[in-house]
Design a protein around this motif. Structure first.
Motif, mmCIF file in Angstrom:
data_model
loop_
_atom_site.group_PDB
_atom_site.id
_atom_site.type_symbol
_atom_site.label_atom_id
_atom_site.label_comp_id
_atom_site.label_asym_id
_atom_site.label_seq_id
_atom_site.Cartn_x
_atom_site.Cartn_y
_atom_site.Cartn_z
ATOM 1 N N MET A 9 0.819 -1.209 0.000
ATOM 2 C CA MET A 9 0.000 0.000 0.000
ATOM 3 C C MET A 9 0.851 1.256 0.000
ATOM 4 O O MET A 9 0.532 2.253 -0.635
ATOM 5 N N GLU A 10 1.987 1.186 0.707
ATOM 6 C CA GLU A 10 2.786 2.402 0.801
ATOM 7 C C GLU A 10 3.391 2.768 -0.558
ATOM 8 O O GLU A 10 3.321 3.898 -0.993
ATOM 9 N N ARG A 11 3.954 1.764 -1.217
ATOM 10 C CA ARG A 11 4.540 2.042 -2.527
ATOM 11 C C ARG A 11 3.484 2.487 -3.513
ATOM 12 O O ARG A 11 3.740 3.258 -4.415
ATOM 13 N N GLY A 127 8.397 -0.941 5.569
ATOM 14 C CA GLY A 127 7.391 -1.486 4.657
ATOM 15 C C GLY A 127 6.281 -2.169 5.426
ATOM 16 O O GLY A 127 6.220 -2.103 6.660
ATOM 17 N N LEU A 128 5.419 -2.866 4.686
ATOM 18 C CA LEU A 128 4.274 -3.518 5.316
ATOM 19 C C LEU A 128 4.722 -4.656 6.213
ATOM 20 O O LEU A 128 5.645 -5.400 5.882
ATOM 21 N N VAL A 129 4.052 -4.785 7.353
ATOM 22 C CA VAL A 129 4.435 -5.798 8.332
ATOM 23 C C VAL A 129 3.181 -6.439 8.905
ATOM 24 O O VAL A 129 2.129 -5.799 9.004
ATOM 25 N N TYR A 240 0.339 -3.490 9.353
ATOM 26 C CA TYR A 240 0.740 -2.104 9.591
ATOM 27 C C TYR A 240 1.838 -1.723 8.603
ATOM 28 O O TYR A 240 2.387 -2.578 7.914
ATOM 29 N N VAL A 241 2.168 -0.435 8.605
ATOM 30 C CA VAL A 241 3.409 -0.013 7.947
ATOM 31 C C VAL A 241 4.461 0.130 9.040
ATOM 32 O O VAL A 241 4.229 0.795 10.060
ATOM 33 N N THR A 262 2.648 2.476 11.642
ATOM 34 C CA THR A 262 1.543 3.385 11.323
ATOM 35 C C THR A 262 0.414 2.548 10.755
ATOM 36 O O THR A 262 0.620 1.488 10.159
ATOM 37 N N LYS A 263 -0.786 3.034 10.988
ATOM 38 C CA LYS A 263 -1.990 2.297 10.557
ATOM 39 C C LYS A 263 -2.816 3.222 9.701
ATOM 40 O O LYS A 263 -3.099 4.343 10.084
#
Lengths: 263, 263
Positions: A9-11, A127-129, A240-241, A262-263
């Motif tokens: 999602m972040e990328r 990154g995503l975790v 989460y990120v 972060t959520k």
């Protein structure tokens, strides 16, 4: 395709924003269904930062010691002593509290190759975790890993164990009976998952009894980063990120690290 | 409204993704113009991580010293000495290399109130940031700040100065002629901007001559966080997402900090 199960999602964020703008425009242009009644400003979503790092409290437990940390900072210059500023020195073990292990911690060949904390990949540390709860009655064995059924494609996992329930990071004495990975649990992870980052809620990801060999199994596979001493209390399991940033300590086999979700 | 000029893209990211999905669905549902020929997977945008922290190199310059850092880590246990692992101790000043100042660094009242690096707001240390180039012929004065014309609403600014051109962080000797904020530049920032985080490319955000008073002006306004010793070489000016994570050092007036930008 299970590998594509988790969208990064972040990328994709910038792209998502562009898609949103373009698609809203498109929807509005062909708004025969009057679906486009959205006016005014984009509301701000409240991003929540969750700190999963322990402060370097004086009563933080220290590996294999009955004496807690004490203060790692000491004033060298101070207003109290007539200076125009306060200025402290920092002195601590590199594996104190919330910290990261580099391959050179347990592998001499990695030490000689310069695989120190400064070489750890920021792309893996950020990154995503996935945060999971482990079964409380057991260490993280091959059987546990199989039961956890972590989807292939997941690269970062934080394991919350009985250590959090027992609040071991809040005890002043080191507790060798903490929960962690066994050798066969580590081997299963290496053989059957795509995990590149492992986090745990006490001072070692590996059990006390099998610490050295278990670390070696995890560190030998290039790229598995080990986060230890995380504060995973009171957080919902889920995705989460993760942002984790260690110090750029050249030649060091470990480093204090600050980690947030972060959520 | 100039205050709303910068949309907080990161906070809006989840929303943007939802909007994108919803709006694409809507556009496709009423796709009379055949605009919706998009099939297949969402392409991954390549997020780029830019490390803006200096490694703790042995030749890193140290404030007011002609002797560079040396190594801040020392092996206490090692394979070479018959141990089953390598284990180092860390020893360094809290204001070495890339670091952050807390209000207690230059304000005794802040020290007494416990305004240490552990109290710094992660919401300020993480978010959208503007990287600007300052005029090379001057320090950052009130006049400079006025010329830079940083929009109100911008909360985080990294100032790249002549220090980067001179590569001062790559010299072993401390250089007192570095560029930084003057008192009146700091006062202008406090009076006329919404900036809560300031970053600079040498060991102090304030000039050598006016270091103490300039720091006090910036630190006195609650919430201004000062990043010092950043590596801003070879980055395009513009807007980035900043992630900065200091150590949770209780009572410390400064901390090593790792900072990254993502674009």
């Amino acid at each position: 395709m299970r590998e594509n199960y988790m969208v990064d999602m972040e990328r994709g964020c910038g792209l998502a924003l562009l898609l949103a703008i373009a698609a809203i425009a498109a929807a509005c242009a062909s708004d025969s269904n009057n679906i486009c009644q959205w006016h005014g400003e984009v509301p701000k979503m409240q991003r929540r930062i969750i700190d999963i790092s322990h402060a370097y409290r004086h009563d933080l437990p220290v590996w294999d010691s009955s004496t807690p940390l004490g203060s790692p900072v000491h004033l060298q210059h101070s207003f109290a002593n007539g200076s125009l500023f306060n200025l402290s020195e920092l002195k601590m073990g590199c594996h104190t509290g919330t910290h990261v292990d580099a391959p050179s911690h347990f592998l001499q060949e990695a030490y000689e190759e310069g695989l120190d904390v400064n070489s750890l990949d920021l792309e893996i540390l950020n990154g995503l975790v996935l945060l999971v709860d482990t079964p409380r009655e057991e260490n993280i064995t091959a059987h546990t890993m199989e039961k956890l059924n972590i989807p292939f494609g997941v690269e970062r996992v934080l394991f919350r164990t009985l250590n959090s329930d027992r609040r071991l990071m809040w005890r002043t004495n080191f507790e060798s009976s903490f929960s962690g990975f066994t050798k066969d649990g580590a081997q299963w992870l290496v053989d059957h998952t795509s995990i590149k980052l492992v986090g745990l809620d006490y001072l070692s990801v590996a059990t006390y009894e099998e610490a050295a060999e278990t670390h070696r199994i995890l560190l030998r596979k290039q790229g598995i980063i080990l986060l230890e001493g995380l504060d995973l209390d009171d957080i919902e399991v889920g995705i989460y990120v993760l942002h984790c940033l260690p110090m750029r300590l050249i030649n060091a086999e470990g480093s204090p690290i600050r980690c947030i979700l972060t959520k």
